[in-house]
Write a protein that holds these residues in place. Structure first.
Motif, PDB file in Angstrom:
ATOM      1  N   ALA A  16      92.762 -33.295   9.423  1.00  0.00           N
ATOM      2  CA  ALA A  16      92.802 -32.471   8.214  1.00  0.00           C
ATOM      3  C   ALA A  16      91.666 -31.465   8.110  1.00  0.00           C
ATOM      4  CB  ALA A  16      92.808 -33.358   6.970  1.00  0.00           C
ATOM      5  N   LEU A  17      90.529 -31.746   8.724  1.00  0.00           N
ATOM      6  CA  LEU A  17      89.411 -30.808   8.651  1.00  0.00           C
ATOM      7  C   LEU A  17      89.371 -29.859   9.848  1.00  0.00           C
ATOM      8  CD1 LEU A  17      86.488 -32.929   7.157  1.00  0.00           C
ATOM      9  CD2 LEU A  17      88.042 -31.324   6.019  1.00  0.00           C
ATOM     10  N   PHE A  18      90.359 -29.942  10.716  1.00  0.00           N
ATOM     11  CA  PHE A  18      90.477 -28.948  11.772  1.00  0.00           C
ATOM     12  C   PHE A  18      91.144 -27.714  11.170  1.00  0.00           C
ATOM     13  CE2 PHE A  18      90.677 -32.204  15.498  1.00  0.00           C
ATOM     14  CZ  PHE A  18      89.335 -32.513  15.267  1.00  0.00           C
ATOM     15  N   THR A  19      90.466 -27.140  10.187  1.00  0.00           N
ATOM     16  CA  THR A  19      91.062 -26.052   9.431  1.00  0.00           C
ATOM     17  C   THR A  19      89.967 -25.127   8.927  1.00  0.00           C
ATOM     18  OG1 THR A  19      92.678 -25.551   7.697  1.00  0.00           O
ATOM     19  CG2 THR A  19      91.002 -27.185   7.170  1.00  0.00           C
ATOM     20  N   ASP A  20      90.373 -23.969   8.461  1.00  0.00           N
ATOM     21  CA  ASP A  20      89.440 -23.026   7.846  1.00  0.00           C
ATOM     22  C   ASP A  20      89.414 -23.247   6.343  1.00  0.00           C
ATOM     23  OD1 ASP A  20      88.579 -21.370  10.119  1.00  0.00           O
ATOM     24  OD2 ASP A  20      90.690 -20.791  10.247  1.00  0.00           O
ATOM     25  N   GLN A  21      88.281 -22.984   5.744  1.00  0.00           N
ATOM     26  CA  GLN A  21      88.123 -23.267   4.316  1.00  0.00           C
ATOM     27  C   GLN A  21      89.120 -22.484   3.467  1.00  0.00           C
ATOM     28  OE1 GLN A  21      84.141 -23.753   2.796  1.00  0.00           O
ATOM     29  NE2 GLN A  21      84.633 -22.614   0.928  1.00  0.00           N
ATOM     30  N   TYR A  22      89.479 -21.271   3.908  1.00  0.00           N
ATOM     31  CA  TYR A  22      90.343 -20.486   3.027  1.00  0.00           C
ATOM     32  C   TYR A  22      91.757 -21.046   2.904  1.00  0.00           C
ATOM     33  CZ  TYR A  22      92.619 -17.470   6.698  1.00  0.00           C
ATOM     34  OH  TYR A  22      93.345 -16.955   7.735  1.00  0.00           O
ATOM     35  N   GLU A  23      92.151 -21.942   3.807  1.00  0.00           N
ATOM     36  CA  GLU A  23      93.440 -22.594   3.621  1.00  0.00           C
ATOM     37  C   GLU A  23      93.418 -23.420   2.330  1.00  0.00           C
ATOM     38  OE1 GLU A  23      95.248 -21.360   5.719  1.00  0.00           O
ATOM     39  OE2 GLU A  23      94.440 -21.392   7.746  1.00  0.00           O
ATOM     40  N   LEU A  24      92.290 -24.077   2.091  1.00  0.00           N
ATOM     41  CA  LEU A  24      92.173 -24.921   0.900  1.00  0.00           C
ATOM     42  C   LEU A  24      91.944 -24.105  -0.364  1.00  0.00           C
ATOM     43  CD1 LEU A  24      90.066 -27.924   2.259  1.00  0.00           C
ATOM     44  CD2 LEU A  24      92.539 -27.667   2.121  1.00  0.00           C
ATOM     45  N   THR A  25      91.224 -22.996  -0.249  1.00  0.00           N
ATOM     46  CA  THR A  25      91.019 -22.173  -1.445  1.00  0.00           C
ATOM     47  C   THR A  25      92.313 -21.457  -1.830  1.00  0.00           C
ATOM     48  OG1 THR A  25      90.125 -20.388  -0.064  1.00  0.00           O
ATOM     49  CG2 THR A  25      88.548 -21.890  -1.077  1.00  0.00           C
ATOM     50  N   MET A  26      93.137 -21.077  -0.829  1.00  0.00           N
ATOM     51  CA  MET A  26      94.453 -20.517  -1.151  1.00  0.00           C
ATOM     52  C   MET A  26      95.316 -21.557  -1.848  1.00  0.00           C
ATOM     53  SD  MET A  26      95.718 -18.015   1.941  1.00  0.00           S
ATOM     54  CE  MET A  26      95.352 -19.110   3.304  1.00  0.00           C
ATOM     55  N   LEU A  27      95.262 -22.779  -1.346  1.00  0.00           N
ATOM     56  CA  LEU A  27      96.027 -23.854  -1.973  1.00  0.00           C
ATOM     57  C   LEU A  27      95.603 -24.027  -3.421  1.00  0.00           C
ATOM     58  CD1 LEU A  27      97.837 -26.400  -2.029  1.00  0.00           C
ATOM     59  CD2 LEU A  27      95.861 -27.671  -1.130  1.00  0.00           C
ATOM     60  N   ARG A  28      94.297 -24.074  -3.650  1.00  0.00           N
ATOM     61  CA  ARG A  28      93.791 -24.265  -5.016  1.00  0.00           C
ATOM     62  C   ARG A  28      94.301 -23.177  -5.953  1.00  0.00           C
ATOM     63  NH1 ARG A  28      87.344 -24.315  -6.765  1.00  0.00           N
ATOM     64  NH2 ARG A  28      87.698 -24.493  -9.025  1.00  0.00           N
ATOM     65  N   ALA A  29      94.233 -21.916  -5.483  1.00  0.00           N
ATOM     66  CA  ALA A  29      94.667 -20.801  -6.328  1.00  0.00           C
ATOM     67  C   ALA A  29      96.181 -20.830  -6.539  1.00  0.00           C
ATOM     68  CB  ALA A  29      94.246 -19.478  -5.695  1.00  0.00           C
ATOM     69  N   ALA A  30      96.929 -21.210  -5.506  1.00  0.00           N
ATOM     70  CA  ALA A  30      98.387 -21.262  -5.633  1.00  0.00           C
ATOM     71  C   ALA A  30      98.816 -22.368  -6.592  1.00  0.00           C
ATOM     72  CB  ALA A  30      99.018 -21.468  -4.266  1.00  0.00           C
ATOM     73  N   LEU A  31      98.115 -23.496  -6.549  1.00  0.00           N
ATOM     74  CA  LEU A  31      98.413 -24.569  -7.502  1.00  0.00           C
ATOM     75  C   LEU A  31      98.189 -24.089  -8.932  1.00  0.00           C
ATOM     76  CD1 LEU A  31      96.815 -27.636  -5.667  1.00  0.00           C
ATOM     77  CD2 LEU A  31      99.270 -27.277  -6.104  1.00  0.00           C
ATOM     78  N   LYS A  32      97.119 -23.353  -9.145  1.00  0.00           N
ATOM     79  CA  LYS A  32      96.804 -22.850 -10.481  1.00  0.00           C
ATOM     80  C   LYS A  32      97.813 -21.802 -10.929  1.00  0.00           C
ATOM     81  CE  LYS A  32      93.034 -20.953 -13.263  1.00  0.00           C
ATOM     82  NZ  LYS A  32      91.607 -20.509 -13.260  1.00  0.00           N
TER      83      LYS A  32
END
Length: 448
Positions: A16-32
């Protein structure tokens, strides 16, 4: 899933951490924003092949499937994200239950590809698909680059076997992935025991110059190796004087000596001299293995030499000058609402600078000429033309989050041999040129 099967250290619990941070920040914004659950289609493709390459090779698919299965946000990973304040609690709660539940289609591993080929298609909600971008690209870009280099080397080598021996020239985990990709591309064996353990690749290895230097005399080193490993072993003959070493090797092992290895000098000249000397000494069945910074061009230059096998390291594990395949992972279609029945809308990047993409959920097929040889890569949206229906390239890899396409590693290896043989003869030329097949686009209705 055993993390050892993924080429991971035992203390890494997931991918799960073999990823770039912006994948998670995009997810956060899309959830909102309420858009995270919109049905989406992402595709992996490359806009161009590395300069001078005639075709690409799909490799790493099996590792991608493992990585998707093991993409889990366990308590340790969630704790790290919370401590760094990378996402908020709402997003952490969503991640805690993450399991990819969508579908993945792709070119089968070992298949060849060209610019624009939709090598992999990932379908599901935006949230579940976007998180996989980095890990999918990191695997496919690396492994496909190694497999493409391996394929060119295998073409240059003809019927002579290739040994992968690049573990000391790259990261220890990359070495295992490289050995796997090289096997898909046509290599016969590897020196890397981790690759043998994890993927069942045949392993080989005997001795290095250090073993000869350890002993008071070269004869003593040869004697120790033969007594331990048998007369069929491979003796390294270029630590000191090659001619003297060959003479000593045959005296120690007899004409049953398995092979000699040459690791330096003018390989073409030395191989001819060694072959003549072995034959004169009665060791007519003793093989000659050459190593020493080989690439596809050096291998091709030795085609007329009496060489029986090649060992390749640095140039292979670095992609022979092209360590990445320049693949990208782009959103090509998405629904206009979170309704599962909402139709897909094609989307595409339209900016200038050579980074445009083609929108719409795509299929791909390979058109053949009258002789059954591939003549074009056809990529389209909407209905597949009837004449191409049985030539489609994408196959199901994951359905509803469940992997459906596991296969032994020999299967993609054999598939690649067949795919390469189905290309025009110019595909195997090492001279620089354009992709051996043109990519043709067929535009149609690209709904769901």
């Amino acid at each position: 899933m055993n993390t050892a099967d993924l080429g991971l250290p035992v203390d890494v619990p997931s991918t799960a951490l073999f990823t770039d941070q912006y994948e998670l920040t995009m997810l956060r914004a899309a959830l909102k924003a309420g858009t995270a659950e919109r049905r989406s289609v992402f595709e992996v493709f490359t806009r161009r092949l590395p300069n001078g390459r005639r075709y690409g090779v799909v490799a790493g698919t099996g590792r991608v499937l493992d990585a998707v299965e093991n993409f889990r946000f366990d308590p340790g990973v969630l704790g790290f994200l919370r401590e760094r304040q990378i996402v908020d609690e709402e997003t952490l709660e969503w991640l805690a239950g993450y399991r990819f539940g969508g579908d993945i289609w792709g070119y089968p591993e070992g298949e060849v590809y060209f610019p624009g080929s939709p090598i992999m298609r990932v379908e599901g909600s935006f949230a579940e698909c976007v998180l996989l971008e980095t890990v999918i690209l990191s695997i496919l870009n690396h492994d496909s680059a190694i497999a493409a280099a391996a394929s060119r080397m295998a073409s240059a080598a003809g019927d002579r076997p290739l040994i992968e021996m690049g573990a000391r020239r790259t990261h220890e985990l990359a070495a295992v992935a490289a050995a796997r990709a090289a096997y898909v591309g046509g290599f016969a064996t590897t020196s890397d025991l981790a690759a043998g353990f994890r993927y069942g690749i045949p392993t080989v290895g005997t001795s290095a110059h250090a073993f000869t230097l350890l002993h008071d005399r070269e004869r003593d080193a040869f004697q120790a190796q033969v007594e331990t490993l048998g007369r069929g072993t491979t003796l390294l003959v270029d630590t000191y004087d090659v001619a003297e070493a060959v003479r000593t090797a045959v005296e120690v092992a007899g004409p049953e000596l398995g092979a000699v290895r040459i690791d330096s000098g003018d390989l073409l000249l030395v191989a001819h001299r060694v072959r003549q000397q072995l034959d004169e000494l009665g060791a007519t069945d003793t093989k000659i293995i050459v190593t020493s910074d080989l690439d596809e061009y050096a291998i091709a230059s030795l085609a007329a030499a009496p060489v029986d096998a090649y060992g390749v390291g640095t140039q292979l594990v670095t992609g022979s000058g092209h360590p990445t395949s320049s693949m990208v992972y782009k959103l090509v279609a998405r629904a206009d609402s979170a309704d599962p029945k909402a139709p897909l809308v094609p989307v595409a990047k339209k900016s200038s600078g050579g980074k445009m993409s083609v929108g719409g959920r795509k299929w791909a097929a390979r058109r053949l000429d009258a002789d059954g040889i591939a003549e074009a890569e056809v990529v389209g949206t909407g209905p597949v033309p009837a004449e191409l229906a049985d030539r489609q390239l994408l196959v199901p890899l994951v359905r509803g989050g469940t992997v459906v396409a596991r296969e032994p590693l020999d299967v993609p290896r054999d598939r690649h041999i067949a795919a390469r043989a189905n290309l025009p003869l110019s595909a195997t030329q090492l001279s620089r040129g354009e992709p051996v097949l043109p990519t043709e686009y067929v535009h149609g209705r690209s709904g769901s």
